[in-house]
Design an enzyme around this catalytic site. Structure first.
Site, PDB file in Angstrom:
ATOM      1  N   GLY A   1     -10.157   2.157  12.921  1.00  0.00           N
ATOM      2  CA  GLY A   1      -9.512   2.600  14.371  1.00  0.00           C
ATOM      3  C   GLY A   1     -10.635   3.150  15.210  1.00  0.00           C
ATOM      4  O   GLY A   1     -10.519   2.307  16.321  1.00  0.00           O
ATOM      5  N   ILE A   2     -11.456   4.058  14.886  1.00  0.00           N
ATOM      6  CA  ILE A   2     -12.353   4.788  15.769  1.00  0.00           C
ATOM      7  C   ILE A   2     -13.329   3.568  16.036  1.00  0.00           C
ATOM      8  O   ILE A   2     -13.953   3.411  17.101  1.00  0.00           O
ATOM      9  CB  ILE A   2     -12.925   6.012  15.355  1.00  0.00           C
ATOM     10  CG1 ILE A   2     -11.716   7.040  15.212  1.00  0.00           C
ATOM     11  CG2 ILE A   2     -14.151   6.554  16.173  1.00  0.00           C
ATOM     12  CD1 ILE A   2     -12.194   8.241  14.480  1.00  0.00           C
TER      13      ILE A   2
ATOM     14  N   ARG B   1      -9.835  15.742   6.890  1.00  0.00           N
ATOM     15  CA  ARG B   1     -10.576  16.131   5.696  1.00  0.00           C
ATOM     16  C   ARG B   1     -11.785  16.858   5.998  1.00  0.00           C
ATOM     17  O   ARG B   1     -12.497  16.303   7.018  1.00  0.00           O
ATOM     18  CB  ARG B   1     -10.723  15.026   4.890  1.00  0.00           C
ATOM     19  CG  ARG B   1      -9.239  14.586   3.891  1.00  0.00           C
ATOM     20  CD  ARG B   1      -9.608  13.235   3.345  1.00  0.00           C
ATOM     21  NE  ARG B   1      -8.833  12.152   4.018  1.00  0.00           N
ATOM     22  CZ  ARG B   1      -9.107  11.173   3.799  1.00  0.00           C
ATOM     23  NH1 ARG B   1     -10.036  10.557   2.723  1.00  0.00           N
ATOM     24  NH2 ARG B   1      -8.349   9.952   4.347  1.00  0.00           N
TER      25      ARG B   1
ATOM     26  N   GLU C   1      -7.879  -4.735   5.429  1.00  0.00           N
ATOM     27  CA  GLU C   1      -7.615  -4.323   3.885  1.00  0.00           C
ATOM     28  C   GLU C   1      -6.585  -5.212   3.446  1.00  0.00           C
ATOM     29  O   GLU C   1      -6.724  -5.705   2.393  1.00  0.00           O
ATOM     30  CB  GLU C   1      -7.474  -3.042   3.730  1.00  0.00           C
ATOM     31  CG  GLU C   1      -8.748  -2.204   4.065  1.00  0.00           C
ATOM     32  CD  GLU C   1      -8.653  -0.706   4.569  1.00  0.00           C
ATOM     33  OE1 GLU C   1      -7.888  -0.462   5.483  1.00  0.00           O
ATOM     34  OE2 GLU C   1      -8.969   0.194   3.692  1.00  0.00           O
TER      35      GLU C   1
ATOM     36  N   ASP D   1      -6.476  13.467  16.046  1.00  0.00           N
ATOM     37  CA  ASP D   1      -6.842  12.014  16.482  1.00  0.00           C
ATOM     38  C   ASP D   1      -7.745  11.940  17.610  1.00  0.00           C
ATOM     39  O   ASP D   1      -7.847  12.868  18.557  1.00  0.00           O
ATOM     40  CB  ASP D   1      -5.328  11.842  17.238  1.00  0.00           C
ATOM     41  CG  ASP D   1      -5.169  10.394  17.403  1.00  0.00           C
ATOM     42  OD1 ASP D   1      -6.192   9.904  18.262  1.00  0.00           O
ATOM     43  OD2 ASP D   1      -4.490   9.633  17.219  1.00  0.00           O
ATOM     44  N   MET D   2      -8.704  11.070  17.346  1.00  0.00           N
ATOM     45  CA  MET D   2      -9.966  10.907  18.121  1.00  0.00           C
ATOM     46  C   MET D   2      -9.548  10.555  19.653  1.00  0.00           C
ATOM     47  O   MET D   2     -10.439  11.224  20.730  1.00  0.00           O
ATOM     48  CB  MET D   2     -10.904   9.881  17.565  1.00  0.00           C
ATOM     49  CG  MET D   2     -12.258   9.752  18.206  1.00  0.00           C
ATOM     50  SD  MET D   2     -13.215  11.291  18.191  1.00  0.00           S
ATOM     51  CE  MET D   2     -13.801  11.114  16.433  1.00  0.00           C
TER      52      MET D   2
ATOM     53  N   ARG E   1      -2.596  -2.121  -3.208  1.00  0.00           N
ATOM     54  CA  ARG E   1      -3.942  -1.391  -3.196  1.00  0.00           C
ATOM     55  C   ARG E   1      -3.759  -0.266  -4.134  1.00  0.00           C
ATOM     56  O   ARG E   1      -2.853   0.566  -4.208  1.00  0.00           O
ATOM     57  CB  ARG E   1      -3.796  -0.819  -1.809  1.00  0.00           C
ATOM     58  CG  ARG E   1      -5.180   0.071  -1.392  1.00  0.00           C
ATOM     59  CD  ARG E   1      -5.013   0.766  -0.041  1.00  0.00           C
ATOM     60  NE  ARG E   1      -6.273   1.339   0.361  1.00  0.00           N
ATOM     61  CZ  ARG E   1      -6.609   1.581   1.485  1.00  0.00           C
ATOM     62  NH1 ARG E   1      -5.960   1.496   2.481  1.00  0.00           N
ATOM     63  NH2 ARG E   1      -7.848   1.947   1.690  1.00  0.00           N
TER      64      ARG E   1
ATOM     65  N   HIS F   1     -12.665   3.125   0.094  1.00  0.00           N
ATOM     66  CA  HIS F   1     -12.779   2.186   1.197  1.00  0.00           C
ATOM     67  C   HIS F   1     -13.386   0.668   0.923  1.00  0.00           C
ATOM     68  O   HIS F   1     -13.729   0.012   1.605  1.00  0.00           O
ATOM     69  CB  HIS F   1     -13.538   2.816   2.527  1.00  0.00           C
ATOM     70  CG  HIS F   1     -12.661   3.764   3.333  1.00  0.00           C
ATOM     71  ND1 HIS F   1     -13.321   4.639   3.792  1.00  0.00           N
ATOM     72  CD2 HIS F   1     -11.436   3.967   3.280  1.00  0.00           C
ATOM     73  CE1 HIS F   1     -12.396   5.438   4.394  1.00  0.00           C
ATOM     74  NE2 HIS F   1     -11.439   5.255   4.243  1.00  0.00           N
TER      75      HIS F   1
ATOM     76  N   ASN G   1       0.770  -1.136  -0.045  1.00  0.00           N
ATOM     77  CA  ASN G   1      -0.140   0.032  -0.043  1.00  0.00           C
ATOM     78  C   ASN G   1       0.849   1.376  -0.072  1.00  0.00           C
ATOM     79  O   ASN G   1       1.439   1.582   0.985  1.00  0.00           O
ATOM     80  CB  ASN G   1      -0.975  -0.055   1.310  1.00  0.00           C
ATOM     81  CG  ASN G   1      -1.773   1.101   1.094  1.00  0.00           C
ATOM     82  OD1 ASN G   1      -1.879   2.010   0.500  1.00  0.00           O
ATOM     83  ND2 ASN G   1      -2.630   1.027   2.296  1.00  0.00           N
TER      84      ASN G   1
HETATM   85  P1  ADP Z   1      -6.339   5.077   9.008  1.00  0.00           P
HETATM   86  O1  ADP Z   1      -6.009   3.759   8.767  1.00  0.00           O
HETATM   87  O2  ADP Z   1      -7.458   5.824   8.072  1.00  0.00           O
HETATM   88  O3  ADP Z   1      -5.097   5.868   9.098  1.00  0.00           O
HETATM   89  P2  ADP Z   1      -7.286   4.282  11.626  1.00  0.00           P
HETATM   90  O4  ADP Z   1      -8.207   3.037  11.225  1.00  0.00           O
HETATM   91  O5  ADP Z   1      -5.868   3.461  11.996  1.00  0.00           O
HETATM   92  O6  ADP Z   1      -6.757   5.094  10.436  1.00  0.00           O
HETATM   93  O7  ADP Z   1      -8.006   5.111  12.595  1.00  0.00           O
HETATM   94  C1  ADP Z   1      -7.401   6.083  13.236  1.00  0.00           C
HETATM   95  C2  ADP Z   1      -8.195   6.679  14.300  1.00  0.00           C
HETATM   96  O8  ADP Z   1      -8.549   5.620  15.139  1.00  0.00           O
HETATM   97  C3  ADP Z   1      -7.382   7.755  15.080  1.00  0.00           C
HETATM   98  O9  ADP Z   1      -8.380   8.888  14.753  1.00  0.00           O
HETATM   99  C4  ADP Z   1      -7.377   7.413  16.344  1.00  0.00           C
HETATM  100  O10 ADP Z   1      -7.424   8.382  17.292  1.00  0.00           O
HETATM  101  C5  ADP Z   1      -8.712   6.431  16.501  1.00  0.00           C
HETATM  102  N1  ADP Z   1      -8.381   5.543  17.565  1.00  0.00           N
HETATM  103  C6  ADP Z   1      -7.676   4.518  17.631  1.00  0.00           C
HETATM  104  N2  ADP Z   1      -7.794   3.985  19.032  1.00  0.00           N
HETATM  105  C7  ADP Z   1      -8.906   4.641  19.424  1.00  0.00           C
HETATM  106  C8  ADP Z   1      -9.512   4.723  20.825  1.00  0.00           C
HETATM  107  N3  ADP Z   1      -9.304   3.823  21.721  1.00  0.00           N
HETATM  108  N4  ADP Z   1     -10.211   5.605  20.944  1.00  0.00           N
HETATM  109  C9  ADP Z   1     -10.776   6.576  20.072  1.00  0.00           C
HETATM  110  N5  ADP Z   1     -10.325   6.757  18.886  1.00  0.00           N
HETATM  111  C10 ADP Z   1      -9.325   5.804  18.672  1.00  0.00           C
END
Ligand code: ADP
Length: 399
Positions: A327-328, A240, A378, A282-283, A92, A180, A9
């Site tokens: 992730g979230i 974004r 993925e 970052d969430m 990818r 996605h 990727n």
């Molecule tokens: P990408 O592959 O698009 O880069 P991910 O699927 O890895 O992204 O997701 C990254 C997001 O997931 C970030 O915003 C991160 O803060 C969030 N994240 C990861 N773990 C947690 C958690 N425990 N609580 C809240 N958000 C989380």
């Protein structure tokens, strides 16, 4: 010597990869890793299938672009695994346009078609294709398979993909594609094993990561998605903007912004980062912050996810299940809780304990629709597609 599949990727500043045994793409990866900081200080990090860190060091091989590093990466991986041989590469590729509805073995004709799509995804497609070119030059006998983020969405009804613009623009490719797709396909296949009845029904899959989108899936087929012409549409994301009134762009152009500054604004300065006033994209940081701007960013994210779930439910004439991933979606019980509460009027009733455990179903037995957490993968989807597209790679010689 064990035959393995390399999954690539390639992005502008990082190259993510994974290695699978060619006979066992349904099992765990042998290795996963990435070279980050390309063009600045490249860093090489590799984990084994159990997630243990094997390598964490500067990447010393020269090369200032992700694609230039791929051939050297093969040597490095084969040394690292000691006794495996990479017999095929799966890539990818962000855009397959309307022509590629499934993964394809790359040859010169395919490559030309994929290059024609560069204007539709100028930030990603060139890096994906350059990695394929680099490998073709150094490993000419190595079969390569392109797997597309758009392919899963191919076959939408015209109304789902058409902008209300003059027909000539639609015919020139200015239409909604959706992205996605590899994640949605993986989750859809996983749902067949986990909940076969639901997999035949109407499901909204919420891929909530740094990039975020939703997909309406009916009987395993994508019906519509929140992402459209580019991966900028739909939900607000880490940096974004998500969907934006096109009039805002006209206004900013009038105020003197140009293409490059708008691109930077929409892709890198907006979303959670912009709304939180720069606190974070970052969430995790936003949820931990006590600043009102961080809370406002989270509120907006949840509000838009809830609103778009209902919009996709309308597109399918109802919804039988909602699946959280990425992730979230996989990690934040709080965001899932808030989204499910926002969807309570649809009949979703969260099981608080199951939500904290986050394995499989997270709603009560009586909840209609049900909600689920299914981790996405993925890279595994690409490895499986590569083996499928090549009809079992073991037949092919490694030149
Ligand atoms: P990408 O592959 O698009 O880069 P991910 O699927 O890895 O992204 O997701 C990254 C997001 O997931 C970030 O915003 C991160 O803060 C969030 N994240 C990861 N773990 C947690 C958690 N425990 N609580 C809240 N958000 C989380």
């Amino acid at each position: 010597m064990e035959a393995t599949i390399l999954v690539v990727n390639a992005g502008s500043s990082s190259l993510k990869f994974a290695v699978w045994p060619d006979r066992g793409t349904h099992n765990a990866a042998i290795l996963r890793g990435q070279i980050s900081g390309i063009g600045r200080v490249p860093w090489f990090r590799v984990r084994n299938g159990d997630g243990d860190l094997l390598v964490d060091e500067a990447w010393v091989q020269s090369g200032d672009a992700a694609h230039g590093l791929v051939p050297a990466l093969i040597d490095r991986i084969e040394r690292q695994t000691g006794g495996t041989a990479i017999v095929a590469a799966g890539h990818r590729v962000v855009h397959g346009g309307t022509r590629f509805a499934s993964p394809v073995v790359v040859d010169e004709t395919v490559m030309r078609d994929l290059e024609d799509l560069v204007p539709l995804a100028p930030l990603h497609q060139p890096h994906n294709l350059a990695a394929i070119h680099a490998l073709a030059a150094t490993h000419p006998g190595l079969p390569q398979v392109a797997c597309f983020d758009t392919a899963f969405h191919n076959g939408h009804a015209d109304v789902a993909d058409r902008f209300a613009l003059p027909r000539a623009l639609h015919d020139a490719g200015i239409r909604r594609y959706g992205f996605h797709g590899l994640s949605y396909e993986y989750v859809t296949r996983a749902l067949v094993r986990l909940a076969p009845d639901l997999a035949r029904g109407r499901v909204v899959i919420a891929h909530l990561g740094s990039g975020a989108s939703l997909c309406a899936v009916h009987n395993g087929k994508s019906i519509d998605s929140t992402m459209g012409f580019t991966a900028l549409d739909g939900l607000p994301m880490g940096t974004r903007s998500g969907a934006l009134d096109a009039g805002v762009l006209l206004h900013l152009l009038e105020l003197g912004q140009d293409h490059d500054s708008l691109e930077h604004l929409l892709y890198h300065e907006s979303g959670m980062l912009g709304v939180s006033g720069g606190i974070s994209n970052d969430m995790r940081d936003l949820l931990a912050s006590n600043q009102p701007e961080a809370a406002q960013a989270v509120d907006l994210f949840v509000y838009r996810v809830v609103r778009e779930i209902a919009s996709l439910a309308a597109a399918m004439g109802g919804v039988d299940g909602v699946v959280f991933t990425a992730g979230i979606g996989e990690s934040s019980a709080l965001i899932r809780d808030r989204v499910c509460r926002g969807c309570a009027w649809l009949g979703i009733e969260l099981d608080a304990e199951a939500n904290l455990r986050r394995d499989g179903r997270i709603t009560t037995r009586g909840s209609r629709p049900s909600a689920w957490v299914i981790p996405t993968d993925e890279e595994q989807m690409i490895a499986q597609h590569t083996v499928e597209a090549l009809g079992g790679v073991k037949e092919i010689c490694y030149a």
